[in-house]
Design a protein around this motif. Structure first.
Motif, short mmCIF file in Angstrom:
data_model
loop_
_atom_site.label_atom_id
_atom_site.label_comp_id
_atom_site.label_asym_id
_atom_site.label_seq_id
_atom_site.Cartn_x
_atom_site.Cartn_y
_atom_site.Cartn_z
N GLY A 355 -19.15 -36.46 -32.37
CA GLY A 355 -19.02 -37.91 -32.25
C GLY A 355 -18.61 -38.56 -33.56
O GLY A 355 -18.67 -37.94 -34.63
N ASP A 356 -18.18 -39.79 -33.47
CA ASP A 356 -17.82 -40.55 -34.67
C ASP A 356 -19.09 -41.01 -35.37
O ASP A 356 -19.93 -41.70 -34.79
CB ASP A 356 -16.95 -41.76 -34.30
N ALA A 357 -19.25 -40.59 -36.63
CA ALA A 357 -20.44 -40.97 -37.40
C ALA A 357 -20.40 -42.47 -37.67
O ALA A 357 -19.38 -43.02 -38.11
CB ALA A 357 -20.50 -40.19 -38.70
N SER A 358 -21.51 -43.15 -37.42
CA SER A 358 -21.58 -44.59 -37.66
C SER A 358 -21.86 -44.91 -39.11
O SER A 358 -21.73 -46.05 -39.53
CB SER A 358 -22.67 -45.22 -36.77
N SER A 359 -22.26 -43.89 -39.89
CA SER A 359 -22.55 -44.12 -41.30
C SER A 359 -22.31 -42.83 -42.06
O SER A 359 -22.53 -41.73 -41.54
CB SER A 359 -24.00 -44.57 -41.49
N ASP A 360 -21.85 -42.96 -43.32
CA ASP A 360 -21.61 -41.80 -44.17
C ASP A 360 -22.76 -41.55 -45.13
O ASP A 360 -22.64 -40.71 -46.04
CB ASP A 360 -20.32 -42.00 -44.98
N ALA A 361 -23.85 -42.28 -44.98
CA ALA A 361 -24.97 -42.13 -45.89
C ALA A 361 -25.58 -40.74 -45.75
O ALA A 361 -25.72 -40.20 -44.65
CB ALA A 361 -26.03 -43.21 -45.61
N ALA A 362 -25.97 -40.14 -46.90
CA ALA A 362 -26.51 -38.78 -46.88
C ALA A 362 -27.88 -38.73 -46.22
O ALA A 362 -28.26 -37.70 -45.65
CB ALA A 362 -26.59 -38.24 -48.30
N ASP A 363 -28.64 -39.82 -46.32
CA ASP A 363 -29.99 -39.83 -45.75
C ASP A 363 -30.01 -40.37 -44.33
O ASP A 363 -31.09 -40.66 -43.80
CB ASP A 363 -30.92 -40.64 -46.64
N PHE A 364 -28.85 -40.55 -43.72
CA PHE A 364 -28.79 -41.08 -42.36
C PHE A 364 -29.11 -39.95 -41.38
O PHE A 364 -28.45 -38.90 -41.38
CB PHE A 364 -27.39 -41.67 -42.07
N SER A 365 -30.11 -40.13 -40.54
CA SER A 365 -30.57 -39.08 -39.64
C SER A 365 -29.71 -39.01 -38.38
O SER A 365 -29.20 -40.04 -37.91
CB SER A 365 -32.03 -39.31 -39.25
N MET A 366 -29.59 -37.79 -37.83
CA MET A 366 -28.83 -37.62 -36.59
C MET A 366 -29.53 -38.29 -35.42
O MET A 366 -28.90 -38.62 -34.41
CB MET A 366 -28.65 -36.12 -36.28
N TRP A 367 -30.83 -38.48 -35.53
CA TRP A 367 -31.57 -39.11 -34.45
C TRP A 367 -31.24 -40.60 -34.33
O TRP A 367 -31.54 -41.23 -33.32
CB TRP A 367 -33.08 -38.94 -34.65
N ASP A 368 -30.65 -41.15 -35.38
CA ASP A 368 -30.27 -42.56 -35.35
C ASP A 368 -28.86 -42.77 -34.82
O ASP A 368 -28.41 -43.91 -34.65
CB ASP A 368 -30.38 -43.18 -36.76
N GLU A 369 -28.12 -41.69 -34.57
CA GLU A 369 -26.77 -41.82 -34.04
C GLU A 369 -26.81 -42.19 -32.57
O GLU A 369 -27.78 -41.93 -31.85
CB GLU A 369 -26.02 -40.48 -34.20
N LYS A 370 -25.70 -42.74 -32.11
CA LYS A 370 -25.58 -43.07 -30.70
C LYS A 370 -25.33 -41.77 -29.91
O LYS A 370 -24.65 -40.85 -30.39
CB LYS A 370 -24.43 -44.05 -30.48
N PRO A 371 -25.86 -41.66 -28.73
CA PRO A 371 -25.66 -40.43 -27.94
C PRO A 371 -24.20 -40.27 -27.53
O PRO A 371 -23.47 -41.25 -27.32
CB PRO A 371 -26.56 -40.64 -26.73
N ILE A 372 -23.78 -39.02 -27.42
CA ILE A 372 -22.44 -38.68 -26.94
C ILE A 372 -22.55 -38.42 -25.44
O ILE A 372 -23.24 -37.50 -25.01
CB ILE A 372 -21.89 -37.44 -27.66
N VAL A 373 -21.90 -39.21 -24.65
CA VAL A 373 -22.01 -39.11 -23.20
C VAL A 373 -20.92 -38.19 -22.68
O VAL A 373 -19.74 -38.38 -22.96
CB VAL A 373 -21.90 -40.51 -22.54
N ARG A 374 -21.34 -37.16 -21.94
CA ARG A 374 -20.41 -36.24 -21.32
C ARG A 374 -20.75 -36.13 -19.83
O ARG A 374 -21.92 -36.09 -19.45
CB ARG A 374 -20.51 -34.84 -21.94
N ARG A 375 -19.74 -36.06 -19.04
CA ARG A 375 -19.95 -35.95 -17.61
C ARG A 375 -20.11 -34.47 -17.26
O ARG A 375 -19.27 -33.64 -17.59
CB ARG A 375 -18.77 -36.53 -16.84
N LEU A 376 -21.21 -34.16 -16.58
CA LEU A 376 -21.49 -32.78 -16.19
C LEU A 376 -21.25 -32.61 -14.70
O LEU A 376 -21.62 -33.47 -13.90
CB LEU A 376 -22.95 -32.41 -16.53
N ARG A 377 -20.66 -31.47 -14.36
CA ARG A 377 -20.44 -31.16 -12.96
C ARG A 377 -21.49 -30.16 -12.48
O ARG A 377 -21.95 -29.30 -13.24
CB ARG A 377 -19.04 -30.56 -12.77
#
Length: 500
Positions: A355-377
């Protein structure tokens, strides 16, 4: 002539076995067992009163008289279980002498019958064992015969032959009986119980040690048979016949040519057991395969028992306890740590894309990122397709590229094969540096030849390849563009034959 006479006995009845199923079998069995026990004590000739006293001492017969015992002895003599001689030395009068008092002795047939019956009484299951030491002993005896080259001291060949036959017979019978015992219904039932897990490892290690012995000494004995001229074995058998001629034999001694023919057949059986024949593999390979199959069966039963224990095990309490621990936590950070301890890392193949990172900060946690939505079959086989149409994807370009690559590989292989056909003879130590493609083709040819007893193979392209093993086990180092490989110094003869 004597061997032909022995074969005629195969189709004739054996009167010596009548007493085992006669009407008075209990009386006859006790009499013969008493004779056999005294024969083991070196008391061969017995008087009727001694036999009667010994039979009554067993305490298994009621209302048995000396007259009946005398008649039973006469019947057993008629059936050739006993032989009699007149005992007139202790007669006190002419009347006693005229009564023809006899003493009785067991015949050789009867001795072997009673010995067999005593063995059957003590038999429990198949018994047997797997002893790699017997293979080592056989290899040692064969090496002694090979090194002697027909030069044996008086009696040495006979003793060596007895030791070799004893070890070979014990190996064959013990191994067959032990593997047969593992196929019985009782063992099958035991392998399905939980107690089987206790000695599963011991049994598996026991079988593996025997397989290693077969692979080590079986190949060694086979190599000695193949590399030794037949004249060496023939000289040993001739020395054996000479040793047997020195033994005083009173019962139907065999002629020299009959002895030689008999020992040649026995030696051929021994050789085929280790080497095999043109149509059948050796018994060593069969025994090794059967032992490996037994190991695999033991492992399968052990896994089935373990899986049976795991089926139906409820983890409800564990999950409830883990859920309560999550409820007691106050912040997501602690929950993430507990989840990491409980479940470990997720398998990354379930994630897709970046996904596109919303911030380039080194201490920015992955848990704060927006979820990547994928359609599952759905992966269900019963899933119905939607009513919409889908375009057909063309794979013509991919198929053409794959076909082109295959044709190019075939062309390179054909060029290589033609080069080796022109050479006709390949020795591993004389080959130059080879490519990986050449290595693959060369190992394929060697593998085809090694699986055949004749070391001869034919390829689908109409090539006949013959493999020659190094005489003294020489090895060489093949050099390739991507590495090196150490192999025996094989010789390959390549010839193009007409297809049938």
């Amino acid at each position: 002539m004597q061997r032909n006479q022995a074969r005629e006995l195969w189709v004739k009845p054996v009167p010596e076995l009548k007493y085992l199923n006669a009407d008075n079998v209990s009386r006859y069995r006790l009499i013969m067992r008493y004779f056999y026990e005294n024969h083991s004590k070196l008391r061969y000739w017995l008087k009727p009163e001694e036999v009667f006293s010994g039979v009554m001492h067993y305490g298994l017969l009621d209302d048995y008289t000396e007259d009946q015992c005398q008649r039973d002895l006469e019947v057993l003599t008629e059936w050739k279980n006993l032989t009699s001689r007149h005992d007139g030395g202790r007669a006190q009068s002419i009347e006693e002498y005229l009564r023809k008092r006899f003493r009785y002795q067991m015949t050789p047939y009867a001795i072997e019958i009673e010995r067999m019956l005593q063995t059957l009484e003590q038999l429990q299951g198949y018994g047997g064992s797997l002893e790699p030491a017997l293979l080592e002993r056989i290899a040692g005896y064969i090496a002694q015969i090979r090194q002697a080259e027909g030069q044996f001291a008086a009696g040495a060949a006979h003793q060596l032959w007895r030791d070799l036959q004893s070890a070979f017979r014990q190996l064959h019978e013990s191994a067959s009986d032990y593997l047969a015992s593992l196929q019985t219904a009782r063992v099958e039932e035991l392998m399905l119980t939980d107690q089987f897990l206790i000695f599963k490892d011991t049994l598996t290690q026991y079988l593996r040690d025997f397989v290693r012995g077969l692979q080590q000494y079986g190949v060694h004995v086979e190599a000695m048979f193949r590399q030794t001229p037949q004249t060496v074995w023939q000289s040993f058998l001739m020395a054996l016949v000479e040793d047997e001629k020195r033994l005083p034999m009173f019962d139907n001694p065999l002629a020299d040519d009959e002895r030689m023919a008999l020992h040649q057949e026995e030696w051929q059986v021994l050789e085929q057991w280790f080497v095999g024949s043109a149509t059948e593999a050796s018994d060593v390979l069969y025994l090794e395969r059967q032992t490996k199959d037994t190991i695999a069966r033991v492992v399968r039963y052990a896994l089935a028992i373990q899986e049976r224990h795991q089926v139906g095990v409820s983890r409800r309490r564990e999950l409830e306890s883990l859920g309560l621990r999550f409820l007691e936590l106050d912040n997501p950070e602690e929950a993430h740590k507990l989840g990491a301890y409980a479940f470990g890392l997720y398998q990354t193949r379930h994630f897709q894309g970046e996904g596109d990172a919303s911030s380039d900060a080194a201490d920015f946690s992955m848990w704060d990122e927006k979820p990547i939505v994928r359609r599952l079959r759905s992966r269900s086989r019963g899933q119905r397709k939607s009513g919409g149409t889908e375009s057909i994807r063309s794979t013509r370009v991919q198929r053409q590229e794959a076909a082109k690559a295959i044709l190019e590989a075939k062309k390179r292989e054909a060029t290589l094969v033609k080069t080796w056909i022109d050479m006709k003879h390949l020795r591993m130590s004389e080959l130059p540096t080879l490519s990986p493609e050449q290595r693959i083709l060369l190992l394929q040819w060697i593998g085809r030849c090694m699986v055949n007893q004749s070391k001869l193979a034919r390829t689908p392209d109409g090539l006949e390849i013959r493999l020659i093993l190094p005489e003294n086990g020489e090895r060489t180092r093949l050099q390739f563009t991507d590495g090196a490989l150490e192999v025996p110094d094989f010789e390959l003869f390549v010839e193009e034959v007409a297809s049938s």
